[in-house]
Enzyme design. Structure first.
Site, short mmCIF file in Angstrom:
data_model
loop_
_atom_site.label_atom_id
_atom_site.label_comp_id
_atom_site.label_asym_id
_atom_site.label_seq_id
_atom_site.Cartn_x
_atom_site.Cartn_y
_atom_site.Cartn_z
N PRO A 117 0.82 -1.22 0.00
CA PRO A 117 0.00 0.00 0.00
C PRO A 117 0.85 1.26 0.00
O PRO A 117 1.95 1.28 0.54
CB PRO A 117 -0.80 -0.13 1.31
N ASP A 118 0.31 2.31 -0.64
CA ASP A 118 1.00 3.59 -0.57
C ASP A 118 0.62 4.28 0.73
O ASP A 118 -0.04 3.70 1.59
CB ASP A 118 0.67 4.46 -1.79
N ARG A 120 -0.57 7.91 1.07
CA ARG A 120 -1.49 9.06 1.13
C ARG A 120 -2.80 8.88 0.39
O ARG A 120 -3.62 9.79 0.39
CB ARG A 120 -0.76 10.30 0.63
N GLN A 191 13.12 6.06 -1.14
CA GLN A 191 12.52 6.28 0.18
C GLN A 191 11.99 4.97 0.76
O GLN A 191 11.66 4.90 1.93
CB GLN A 191 11.36 7.27 0.08
N ASN A 192 11.87 3.95 -0.10
CA ASN A 192 11.21 2.72 0.31
C ASN A 192 12.10 1.86 1.21
O ASN A 192 13.32 1.84 1.06
CB ASN A 192 10.80 1.92 -0.92
N ILE A 193 11.45 1.13 2.11
CA ILE A 193 12.17 0.22 2.99
C ILE A 193 11.78 -1.23 2.71
O ILE A 193 12.07 -2.12 3.50
CB ILE A 193 11.92 0.55 4.47
N ASP A 194 11.13 -1.46 1.55
CA ASP A 194 10.65 -2.81 1.24
C ASP A 194 11.74 -3.70 0.63
O ASP A 194 11.50 -4.88 0.37
CB ASP A 194 9.44 -2.75 0.30
N HIS A 209 15.80 5.74 3.87
CA HIS A 209 15.10 5.55 5.14
C HIS A 209 15.45 4.23 5.81
O HIS A 209 14.73 3.75 6.68
CB HIS A 209 13.58 5.63 4.91
N CYS A 217 19.26 -2.92 18.78
CA CYS A 217 18.72 -2.59 20.09
C CYS A 217 19.01 -1.12 20.39
O CYS A 217 20.16 -0.67 20.28
CB CYS A 217 19.32 -3.49 21.16
N CYS A 220 21.40 -1.09 24.02
CA CYS A 220 22.81 -1.50 24.04
C CYS A 220 23.49 -1.43 22.68
O CYS A 220 24.71 -1.55 22.59
CB CYS A 220 22.94 -2.92 24.60
#
Length: 235
Positions: A117-118, A120, A191-194, A209, A217, A220
């Site tokens: 899905p996009d 906006r 911009q995608n993190i897929d 991104h 973590c 630590c």
């Protein structure tokens, strides 16, 4: 000049030492303003640095109104000037064939046809988040580290939906890969993190991104492959 280069807004505290150019480097004005409010920054001090010197604001404006003016200014980014000789699809094809340093900037739109899905559209991620998590101050807060510390559920729900391995690259990804195979791709900024750029085999890519390749973590700093937390995220 050095003097001109110093006239920029500091993204950390919103204070500048001059009048910045109109293309201010603020990617998300609403989120940026929220951080300034949390840091008790005076909106008038910000406006003094981004408005031309001959502009006077009416007296008695509330801080909320002043911040809204800041958002409007930061959101009104100037458009790039169109090349006058590029007017048709054939012009674009000729340009791609003749250029050897093609820079591609890609976002969520190239992954929509993959089933991701996009953000906006009326049925996009932000619209569904507003329904599922009404306490979100705004949809973009899902990516805000301070909100994540209070409630990580919206982000993890989103992460589960686009977790790598569930989708295949789109024709747009393949097109970028073809440009690279032709030796013309200077860089693909996404911009995608897929991670579909990596799945497609694009090598000259910068994931602006981040990605799901690793998890770290926050306490630590211990880092693990994303597969180590996949079961927890998906469930």
């Amino acid at each position: 000049s050095n003097q001109d280069s110093e006239k920029t807004v500091c993204p950390e505290n919103g204070v500048s030492n001059g009048s910045p150019p109109p293309n201010l480097p603020i990617i998300n004005p609403v989120l940026w303003v929220q951080r300034q409010i949390e840091n008790s920054v005076n909106p008038m001090s910000v406006l003094m640095n981004i408005l031309p010197p001959n502009v006077a604001l009416p007296e008695g404006l509330s801080d909320l109104t002043l911040w809204r003016i800041v958002i409007e200014i930061l959101s009104d980014m100037p458009k790039r000037v169109k090349l006058p000789h590029i007017n048709t699809l054939h012009d674009v094809i000729s340009l791609l064939k003749s250029c050897r340093n093609v820079l591609v900037v890609s976002g969520a739109g190239i992954s929509v046809s993959c089933g991701i899905p996009d953000f906006r559209s009326k049925d996009g991620v932000y619209a569904r988040l507003a329904v599922d998590y009404p306490d979100l101050p705004n949809p973009q807060a899902m990516f805000d580290i301070q909100y994540f510390s209070l409630n990580p559920k919206p982000f993890y729900k989103f992460a589960a939906e686009i977790w790598p391995g569930q989708f295949t690259p789109s024709p747009s990804h393949e097109f970028i890969k073809h440009i690279e195979q032709c030796g013309s791709l200077l860089r693909n900024y996404t911009q995608n993190i897929d991670t579909l750029e990596k799945v497609c085999g694009i090598r000259n890519v910068i994931q602006c991104h981040g990605s799901f390749a690793t998890a770290t973590c926050r306490v630590c700093g211990h880092q693990v492959p994303s597969e180590s937390i996949k079961e927890d995220v998906m469930n």
